[in-house]
Motif scaffolding. Structure first.
Motif, PDB file in Angstrom:
ATOM      1  N   PRO A  39       7.907  -2.943  12.826  1.00 49.96           N
ATOM      2  CA  PRO A  39       8.068  -3.025  11.367  1.00 49.96           C
ATOM      3  C   PRO A  39       7.122  -2.136  10.571  1.00 49.96           C
ATOM      4  O   PRO A  39       7.539  -1.495   9.603  1.00 49.96           O
ATOM      5  CB  PRO A  39       7.804  -4.510  11.083  1.00 49.96           C
ATOM      6  N   VAL A  40       5.843  -2.092  10.974  1.00 46.97           N
ATOM      7  CA  VAL A  40       4.875  -1.288  10.225  1.00 46.97           C
ATOM      8  C   VAL A  40       5.280   0.180  10.211  1.00 46.97           C
ATOM      9  O   VAL A  40       5.218   0.854   9.172  1.00 46.97           O
ATOM     10  CB  VAL A  40       3.462  -1.457  10.826  1.00 46.97           C
ATOM     11  N   ALA A  41       5.719   0.697  11.347  1.00 40.60           N
ATOM     12  CA  ALA A  41       6.121   2.110  11.431  1.00 40.60           C
ATOM     13  C   ALA A  41       7.333   2.387  10.555  1.00 40.60           C
ATOM     14  O   ALA A  41       7.390   3.402   9.853  1.00 40.60           O
ATOM     15  CB  ALA A  41       6.414   2.475  12.880  1.00 40.60           C
ATOM     16  N   VAL A  42       8.327   1.491  10.591  1.00 44.04           N
ATOM     17  CA  VAL A  42       9.537   1.689   9.780  1.00 44.04           C
ATOM     18  C   VAL A  42       9.190   1.698   8.294  1.00 44.04           C
ATOM     19  O   VAL A  42       9.644   2.567   7.535  1.00 44.04           O
ATOM     20  CB  VAL A  42      10.577   0.585  10.071  1.00 44.04           C
ATOM     21  N   ILE A  43       8.367   0.750   7.880  1.00 45.40           N
ATOM     22  CA  ILE A  43       7.998   0.665   6.464  1.00 45.40           C
ATOM     23  C   ILE A  43       7.260   1.919   6.011  1.00 45.40           C
ATOM     24  O   ILE A  43       7.581   2.506   4.966  1.00 45.40           O
ATOM     25  CB  ILE A  43       7.132  -0.583   6.220  1.00 45.40           C
ATOM     26  N   LEU A  44       6.290   2.364   6.792  1.00 47.95           N
ATOM     27  CA  LEU A  44       5.487   3.510   6.387  1.00 47.95           C
ATOM     28  C   LEU A  44       6.285   4.806   6.373  1.00 47.95           C
ATOM     29  O   LEU A  44       6.031   5.698   5.559  1.00 47.95           O
ATOM     30  CB  LEU A  44       4.273   3.642   7.310  1.00 47.95           C
ATOM     31  N   MET A  45       7.255   4.932   7.265  1.00 55.68           N
ATOM     32  CA  MET A  45       8.067   6.148   7.293  1.00 55.68           C
ATOM     33  C   MET A  45       9.180   6.117   6.251  1.00 55.68           C
ATOM     34  O   MET A  45       9.502   7.137   5.639  1.00 55.68           O
ATOM     35  CB  MET A  45       8.665   6.346   8.690  1.00 55.68           C
ATOM     36  N   ALA A  46       9.768   4.936   6.050  1.00 54.28           N
ATOM     37  CA  ALA A  46      10.960   4.862   5.191  1.00 54.28           C
ATOM     38  C   ALA A  46      10.642   4.602   3.727  1.00 54.28           C
ATOM     39  O   ALA A  46      11.362   5.078   2.848  1.00 54.28           O
ATOM     40  CB  ALA A  46      11.898   3.780   5.715  1.00 54.28           C
ATOM     41  N   ALA A  47       9.585   3.839   3.458  1.00 57.07           N
ATOM     42  CA  ALA A  47       9.311   3.423   2.075  1.00 57.07           C
ATOM     43  C   ALA A  47       9.167   4.590   1.101  1.00 57.07           C
ATOM     44  O   ALA A  47       9.745   4.559   0.009  1.00 57.07           O
ATOM     45  CB  ALA A  47       8.070   2.531   2.040  1.00 57.07           C
ATOM     46  N   PRO A  48       8.395   5.656   1.448  1.00 54.97           N
ATOM     47  CA  PRO A  48       8.260   6.758   0.487  1.00 54.97           C
ATOM     48  C   PRO A  48       9.598   7.428   0.143  1.00 54.97           C
ATOM     49  O   PRO A  48       9.760   7.948  -0.957  1.00 54.97           O
ATOM     50  CB  PRO A  48       7.334   7.746   1.215  1.00 54.97           C
ATOM     51  N   ILE A  49      10.535   7.429   1.080  1.00 50.33           N
ATOM     52  CA  ILE A  49      11.846   8.036   0.836  1.00 50.33           C
ATOM     53  C   ILE A  49      12.757   7.073   0.082  1.00 50.33           C
ATOM     54  O   ILE A  49      13.461   7.465  -0.860  1.00 50.33           O
ATOM     55  CB  ILE A  49      12.505   8.449   2.173  1.00 50.33           C
ATOM     56  N   LEU A  50      12.731   5.790   0.478  1.00 48.41           N
ATOM     57  CA  LEU A  50      13.682   4.832  -0.083  1.00 48.41           C
ATOM     58  C   LEU A  50      13.289   4.329  -1.463  1.00 48.41           C
ATOM     59  O   LEU A  50      14.161   3.972  -2.262  1.00 48.41           O
ATOM     60  CB  LEU A  50      13.833   3.642   0.870  1.00 48.41           C
ATOM     61  N   LEU A  51      11.983   4.284  -1.766  1.00 49.36           N
ATOM     62  CA  LEU A  51      11.550   3.701  -3.042  1.00 49.36           C
ATOM     63  C   LEU A  51      12.167   4.397  -4.255  1.00 49.36           C
ATOM     64  O   LEU A  51      12.726   3.721  -5.129  1.00 49.36           O
ATOM     65  CB  LEU A  51      10.023   3.699  -3.135  1.00 49.36           C
ATOM     66  N   ILE A  84       0.828  -1.200   0.000  1.00 49.73           N
ATOM     67  CA  ILE A  84       0.000   0.000   0.000  1.00 49.73           C
ATOM     68  C   ILE A  84       0.867   1.257   0.000  1.00 49.73           C
ATOM     69  O   ILE A  84       0.599   2.226  -0.721  1.00 49.73           O
ATOM     70  CB  ILE A  84      -0.955  -0.003   1.210  1.00 49.73           C
ATOM     71  N   ALA A  85       1.945   1.241   0.802  1.00 48.31           N
ATOM     72  CA  ALA A  85       2.812   2.421   0.910  1.00 48.31           C
ATOM     73  C   ALA A  85       3.559   2.702  -0.387  1.00 48.31           C
ATOM     74  O   ALA A  85       3.843   3.865  -0.703  1.00 48.31           O
ATOM     75  CB  ALA A  85       3.815   2.229   2.048  1.00 48.31           C
ATOM     76  N   THR A  86       3.882   1.651  -1.156  1.00 46.45           N
ATOM     77  CA  THR A  86       4.678   1.834  -2.376  1.00 46.45           C
ATOM     78  C   THR A  86       3.870   1.596  -3.648  1.00 46.45           C
ATOM     79  O   THR A  86       4.437   1.649  -4.748  1.00 46.45           O
ATOM     80  CB  THR A  86       5.883   0.876  -2.373  1.00 46.45           C
ATOM     81  N   GLU A  87       2.567   1.305  -3.489  1.00 44.99           N
ATOM     82  CA  GLU A  87       1.700   1.010  -4.635  1.00 44.99           C
ATOM     83  C   GLU A  87       2.259  -0.154  -5.456  1.00 44.99           C
ATOM     84  O   GLU A  87       2.324  -0.113  -6.674  1.00 44.99           O
ATOM     85  CB  GLU A  87       1.500   2.262  -5.511  1.00 44.99           C
ATOM     86  N   THR A  88       2.685  -1.178  -4.734  1.00 45.94           N
ATOM     87  CA  THR A  88       3.238  -2.385  -5.341  1.00 45.94           C
ATOM     88  C   THR A  88       2.221  -3.514  -5.219  1.00 45.94           C
ATOM     89  O   THR A  88       1.436  -3.553  -4.271  1.00 45.94           O
ATOM     90  CB  THR A  88       4.545  -2.790  -4.614  1.00 45.94           C
ATOM     91  N   SER A  89       2.221  -4.429  -6.166  1.00 51.16           N
ATOM     92  CA  SER A  89       1.278  -5.546  -6.163  1.00 51.16           C
ATOM     93  C   SER A  89       1.434  -6.398  -4.904  1.00 51.16           C
ATOM     94  O   SER A  89       2.514  -6.941  -4.635  1.00 51.16           O
ATOM     95  CB  SER A  89       1.507  -6.418  -7.406  1.00 51.16           C
TER      96      SER A  89
END
Length: 438
Positions: free
Chosen positions: A340-352, A166-171
């Protein structure tokens, strides 16, 4: 102010606020509102409610509470104990088979529940006392369960993978498939170390055990096979084009609850209410974090922090694997302190944008990120699984649990190295089942 300097200030403020003890969602909202007011004015807050609720306007999010209900239904029954006992009976002749059966039970229960703490609690309550009674070292007994529990966020269906998708709009379907082979690889590495550590202990009692009759082996299967059938059915429905992930999760949750009622006599309204109450609490927590992370991402983008970081990374004259190594260190440290959920949601938009610019597959990266989060679950100071094991076996010191977990941490690091050398371990199955992405 320079966006990169501002980004450093945001990172420092975020860490400070989250370490103050407030919830992750509230902390993200406070930091976002503070920086928006300071640099864009009070009027910028007008968009916050729209962004907050708009982030939740996503049909795929329905799968999160459904999969959580599915896991809670399983965790509220004796499914974990039955799964452990079934594997213990079938693997009785395997050298070091008791620890192997525990890890196998962890992998299967993790796939059914999707929860690391629930897996540790369900399998550990049965497995740790039995392993210690049979002469297994305390470190192996505690460490194997703590590490096996982490598989809940990698082996599908995984709530963590849903959040990343959901955070990265990935399948989400591709992400689930990408976690299968790495998950099995991790199980194999865990088993290999456990057998070696058991053999090294030199206690023959742990390698020689009694046998079970074929009747005893088969009579336990009817209790666990329905749950496994549901997992396989959920995966078939998603990848066979029968239903969307959200629809599949809803049917899976209903069937799991029905099996819990029929097979495990979960008739009590109080017990069913507990399942629904706990599932609602966990779902609301995750969805609130997702909504708050949406506001946080908007703040980063509005102040041009995300764009500036991506542009700066693009100008660095470094090998892309050096960059990936730095990203892994960052994720590892973040996983030590945050869920894990917090790290993914905070980091994914920057790292993708950074990883895609560097030529890395976002599906492959999701698996690497998840394994990093697994390491955080068995590493201090937060290390949730360590404390769950300590609660199950309070006479085993936290230091012994931590020491016993360290070889499994090294196994996870080895898994990341193998994924880096052979990325097809994560990408092959999604490409075969769903076709290669163009």
């Amino acid at each position: 102010m320079d966006p990169l300097l501002l980004g450093g200030l945001v990172a420092f403020a975020t860490i400070l606020v989250l370490f103050s003890g407030v919830s992750v969602a509230i902390g993200l909202l406070v930091v976002s509102a503070g920086f928006l007011i300071a640099f864009d004015g009070v009027r910028s807050l007008e968009l916050m409610p729209e962004i907050l609720f708009g982030k939740l306007d996503n049909f795929a999010l329905l799968s999160i509470p459904m999969f959580i209900i599915m896991g809670a239904s399983i965790a509220s029954t004796r499914a974990g104990a039955d799964l452990y006992e079934a594997l213990e009976r079938w693997l009785t002749r395997v050298p070091g088979g008791l620890v192997v059966s525990n890890l196998g039970a962890c992998a299967l229960f993790a796939a059914m529940s999707g929860s690391s703490p629930a897996t540790c609690a369900a399998i550990g309550k049965m497995g740790i006392p039995e392993m210690r009674k049979r002469g297994y070292p305390d470190g192996v007994a505690a460490g194997s369960i703590a590490a096996g529990g982490t598989l809940g966020i990698l082996i599908p269906p995984s709530v963590t993978m849903i959040v990343y998708g959901i955070a990265t709009e990935t399948s989400i379907g591709r992400l689930f498939l990408a976690g299968v082979l790495p998950g099995l690889m991790l199980v194999g590495l865990f088993m290999a170390w456990s057998i070696f550590a058991t053999w090294r202990s030199g206690d023959v009692r742990v390698l020689t055990r009694g046998s079970y009759t074929w009747r005893e082996k088969f009579e336990i299967l009817p209790r666990v096979l329905p749950f496994l059938a549901i997992i396989l059915g959920v995966l078939y429905a998603m990848y066979g084009g029968v239903a969307t992930p959200s629809e599949t999760a809803a049917v899976g949750a209903l069937l799991t609850l029905l099996i819990a009622v029929i097979i495990y006599k979960l008739w009590s309204p109080r017990a069913i209410w507990t399942v629904l109450r706990d599932s609602t609490k966990e779902s609301v927590m995750i969805l609130f974090i997702i909504a708050a992370a949406g506001v946080f991402s908007y703040m980063l983008s509005s102040l041009f922090i995300t764009q500036a970081i991506a542009e700066w990374i693009g100008t660095l004259d470094v090998n892309r694997w050096v960059l990936m190594g730095a990203i892994n260190v960052f994720l590892l440290v973040a996983g030590f302190f945050l869920p894990p959920v917090a790290v993914i949601l905070m980091a994914a938009p920057i790292l993708l944008p950074i990883i895609t610019t560097a030529g890395f597959d976002p599906i492959w990266f999701a698996v690497v990120l998840t394994i990093n989060m697994e390491i955080g679950l068995i590493s201090p100071p937060v290390g949730l699984n360590l404390y769950v094991i300590n609660g199950i076996a309070p006479d085993i010191s936290l230091r012994t649990i931590l020491t016993g977990s360290m070889p499994f941490v090294l196994a996870m690091v080895l898994a990341i190295v193998l994924l880096s050398i052979f990325p097809s371990i994560a990408t092959w199955l999604p490409d075969v089942v769903m076709g290669a992405e163009i």
